[in-house]
Design a protein around this motif. Structure first.
Motif, PDB file in Angstrom:
ATOM      1  N   GLN A  33      46.904  33.387  53.879  1.00  0.00           N
ATOM      2  CA  GLN A  33      46.956  34.059  52.578  1.00  0.00           C
ATOM      3  C   GLN A  33      47.486  33.114  51.489  1.00  0.00           C
ATOM      4  OE1 GLN A  33      45.836  37.290  52.205  1.00  0.00           O
ATOM      5  NE2 GLN A  33      45.250  37.085  54.352  1.00  0.00           N
ATOM      6  N   GLY A  34      47.429  31.812  51.726  1.00  0.00           N
ATOM      7  CA  GLY A  34      48.012  30.834  50.817  1.00  0.00           C
ATOM      8  C   GLY A  34      47.373  30.807  49.437  1.00  0.00           C
ATOM      9  N   GLU A  35      48.167  30.330  48.497  1.00  0.00           N
ATOM     10  CA  GLU A  35      47.732  30.124  47.113  1.00  0.00           C
ATOM     11  C   GLU A  35      48.274  28.786  46.651  1.00  0.00           C
ATOM     12  OE1 GLU A  35      47.871  34.655  45.343  1.00  0.00           O
ATOM     13  OE2 GLU A  35      49.607  33.365  45.038  1.00  0.00           O
ATOM     14  N   VAL A  36      47.769  28.338  45.499  1.00  0.00           N
ATOM     15  CA  VAL A  36      48.253  27.087  44.945  1.00  0.00           C
ATOM     16  C   VAL A  36      48.624  27.315  43.475  1.00  0.00           C
ATOM     17  CG1 VAL A  36      45.975  26.178  44.322  1.00  0.00           C
ATOM     18  CG2 VAL A  36      47.807  24.599  44.851  1.00  0.00           C
ATOM     19  N   ASP A  37      49.699  26.657  43.053  1.00  0.00           N
ATOM     20  CA  ASP A  37      50.200  26.741  41.685  1.00  0.00           C
ATOM     21  C   ASP A  37      50.168  25.356  41.063  1.00  0.00           C
ATOM     22  OD1 ASP A  37      50.886  29.399  42.332  1.00  0.00           O
ATOM     23  OD2 ASP A  37      52.914  28.816  42.931  1.00  0.00           O
ATOM     24  N   PHE A  38      49.942  25.305  39.752  1.00  0.00           N
ATOM     25  CA  PHE A  38      49.854  24.033  39.047  1.00  0.00           C
ATOM     26  C   PHE A  38      50.839  23.994  37.882  1.00  0.00           C
ATOM     27  CE2 PHE A  38      45.532  25.176  40.480  1.00  0.00           C
ATOM     28  CZ  PHE A  38      45.337  24.155  41.402  1.00  0.00           C
ATOM     29  N   GLU A  39      51.543  22.897  37.766  1.00  0.00           N
ATOM     30  CA  GLU A  39      52.342  22.598  36.584  1.00  0.00           C
ATOM     31  C   GLU A  39      51.985  21.174  36.200  1.00  0.00           C
ATOM     32  OE1 GLU A  39      56.527  23.311  37.009  1.00  0.00           O
ATOM     33  OE2 GLU A  39      56.207  25.224  38.008  1.00  0.00           O
ATOM     34  N   ALA A  40      51.767  20.938  34.913  1.00  0.00           N
ATOM     35  CA  ALA A  40      51.367  19.597  34.484  1.00  0.00           C
ATOM     36  C   ALA A  40      51.690  19.405  33.017  1.00  0.00           C
ATOM     37  CB  ALA A  40      49.865  19.386  34.713  1.00  0.00           C
ATOM     38  N   VAL A  41      51.724  18.149  32.623  1.00  0.00           N
ATOM     39  CA  VAL A  41      51.785  17.765  31.222  1.00  0.00           C
ATOM     40  C   VAL A  41      50.493  17.005  30.956  1.00  0.00           C
ATOM     41  CG1 VAL A  41      52.986  16.452  29.454  1.00  0.00           C
ATOM     42  CG2 VAL A  41      54.307  17.606  31.257  1.00  0.00           C
ATOM     43  N   ILE A  42      49.644  17.581  30.130  1.00  0.00           N
ATOM     44  CA  ILE A  42      48.360  16.947  29.830  1.00  0.00           C
ATOM     45  C   ILE A  42      48.436  16.368  28.423  1.00  0.00           C
ATOM     46  CG2 ILE A  42      45.886  17.312  29.521  1.00  0.00           C
ATOM     47  CD1 ILE A  42      46.060  19.452  31.685  1.00  0.00           C
ATOM     48  N   ARG A  43      48.224  15.060  28.376  1.00  0.00           N
ATOM     49  CA  ARG A  43      48.323  14.336  27.105  1.00  0.00           C
ATOM     50  C   ARG A  43      46.966  13.881  26.581  1.00  0.00           C
ATOM     51  NH1 ARG A  43      52.649  12.318  30.352  1.00  0.00           N
ATOM     52  NH2 ARG A  43      54.640  12.891  29.444  1.00  0.00           N
ATOM     53  N   SER A  44      46.023  13.720  27.465  1.00  0.00           N
ATOM     54  CA  SER A  44      44.744  13.089  27.152  1.00  0.00           C
ATOM     55  C   SER A  44      43.632  14.120  26.995  1.00  0.00           C
ATOM     56  CB  SER A  44      44.400  12.123  28.289  1.00  0.00           C
ATOM     57  OG  SER A  44      43.037  11.887  28.369  1.00  0.00           O
ATOM     58  N   PRO A  45      42.795  13.990  25.946  1.00  0.00           N
ATOM     59  CA  PRO A  45      41.632  14.877  25.827  1.00  0.00           C
ATOM     60  C   PRO A  45      40.674  14.746  27.006  1.00  0.00           C
ATOM     61  CG  PRO A  45      41.987  13.651  23.778  1.00  0.00           C
ATOM     62  CD  PRO A  45      42.926  13.079  24.800  1.00  0.00           C
ATOM     63  N   THR A  46      40.550  13.543  27.551  1.00  0.00           N
ATOM     64  CA  THR A  46      39.669  13.332  28.704  1.00  0.00           C
ATOM     65  C   THR A  46      40.173  14.098  29.918  1.00  0.00           C
ATOM     66  OG1 THR A  46      39.090  11.148  27.867  1.00  0.00           O
ATOM     67  CG2 THR A  46      38.652  11.570  30.202  1.00  0.00           C
ATOM     68  N   ALA A  95      43.020  22.897  44.532  1.00  0.00           N
ATOM     69  CA  ALA A  95      44.073  21.879  44.489  1.00  0.00           C
ATOM     70  C   ALA A  95      43.531  20.457  44.364  1.00  0.00           C
ATOM     71  CB  ALA A  95      44.972  22.002  45.716  1.00  0.00           C
ATOM     72  N   GLU A  96      42.676  20.057  45.274  1.00  0.00           N
ATOM     73  CA  GLU A  96      42.209  18.664  45.246  1.00  0.00           C
ATOM     74  C   GLU A  96      41.364  18.346  44.018  1.00  0.00           C
ATOM     75  OE1 GLU A  96      41.191  16.595  48.845  1.00  0.00           O
ATOM     76  OE2 GLU A  96      42.433  17.966  50.022  1.00  0.00           O
ATOM     77  N   PRO A  97      40.467  19.240  43.561  1.00  0.00           N
ATOM     78  CA  PRO A  97      39.768  18.938  42.309  1.00  0.00           C
ATOM     79  C   PRO A  97      40.727  18.802  41.117  1.00  0.00           C
ATOM     80  CG  PRO A  97      38.578  20.621  43.516  1.00  0.00           C
ATOM     81  CD  PRO A  97      39.888  20.414  44.229  1.00  0.00           C
ATOM     82  N   PHE A  98      41.775  19.623  41.072  1.00  0.00           N
ATOM     83  CA  PHE A  98      42.767  19.514  40.007  1.00  0.00           C
ATOM     84  C   PHE A  98      43.455  18.152  40.070  1.00  0.00           C
ATOM     85  CE2 PHE A  98      47.117  19.980  38.427  1.00  0.00           C
ATOM     86  CZ  PHE A  98      46.900  20.506  37.161  1.00  0.00           C
TER      87      PHE A  98
END
Length: 189
Positions: A33-46, A95-98
């Motif tokens: 029943q796993g899930e994945v969470d994301f936290e990030a700082v995105i600086r680049s438009p790309t 997860a891996e695509p992120f």
């Protein structure tokens, strides 16, 4: 509210090696029943474009604060860079695509597991979902992206109760060719 102890078990400049370690640990964990969470700082438009391809309905706010832009307000994130991503409860296959989309921007990817199973031969009892997590910090040494770096760290989470669960941390580190150095961060759950 509870806390877990996020223990660093592997730090490497080799992102594919860190991902292999995560896959090994996911193979050990109960993830039905796993899930994945994301936290990030995105600086680049790309990077933003690549991340939005993976998570089209990305949840974010401007690093300067929500009053400067957010997904909740319907703002365009490209006009609010840098942004902070706090996107939770996604399917494991995101997860891996992120991670691949990140480039050099810092992030933490946390897998919410169902359990760390019992390992009788090592004297380890099952750890329930409440305290079973795995985090990969990408381009950051800490869970909160406060220490950007060119390496990546795998953290295993266990219950923070007088250090009695650290034998599991050592055992998990051994499974991925890592080593628990004693570096632990408290992570609110």
């Amino acid at each position: 509210m509870s806390n877990s102890a996020g223990a660093a078990v592997l730090t490497t400049t080799d992102l594919p090696a860190a991902i292999r370690a995560v896959r090994t640990l996911l193979g050990i964990a109960d993830i039905a029943q796993g899930e994945v969470d994301f936290e990030a700082v995105i600086r680049s438009p790309t990077v933003l474009t690549r991340v939005r391809h993976v998570l089209p309905d990305l949840r974010w706010w401007a690093s300067a604060g929500q009053e400067h832009g957010s997904s909740e307000a319907g703002d365009d994130p490209a006009g609010c860079l840098p942004i902070r991503v706090f996107d939770w409860g996604r399917p494991l296959d995101r997860a891996e695509p992120f991670i691949s989309a990140l480039g050099s921007d810092p992030a933490a990817v946390r897998w919410d597991l169902d359990a760390w199973p019992a390992v009788p031969e090592a004297g380890l009892e099952e750890i329930s979902q409440k305290y079973a997590y795995l985090t990969l910090t990408v381009n950051s040494r800490d869970l909160y992206q406060d220490e950007p770096s060119q390496d990546h760290t795998v953290h295993v989470h266990v219950r923070n109760r007088n250090g009695d669960q650290f034998p599991r941390v050592h055992w998990l580190a051994d499974q991925v060719g890592g080593r628990f150095t004693g570096r632990v961060e408290i992570a609110p759950l």
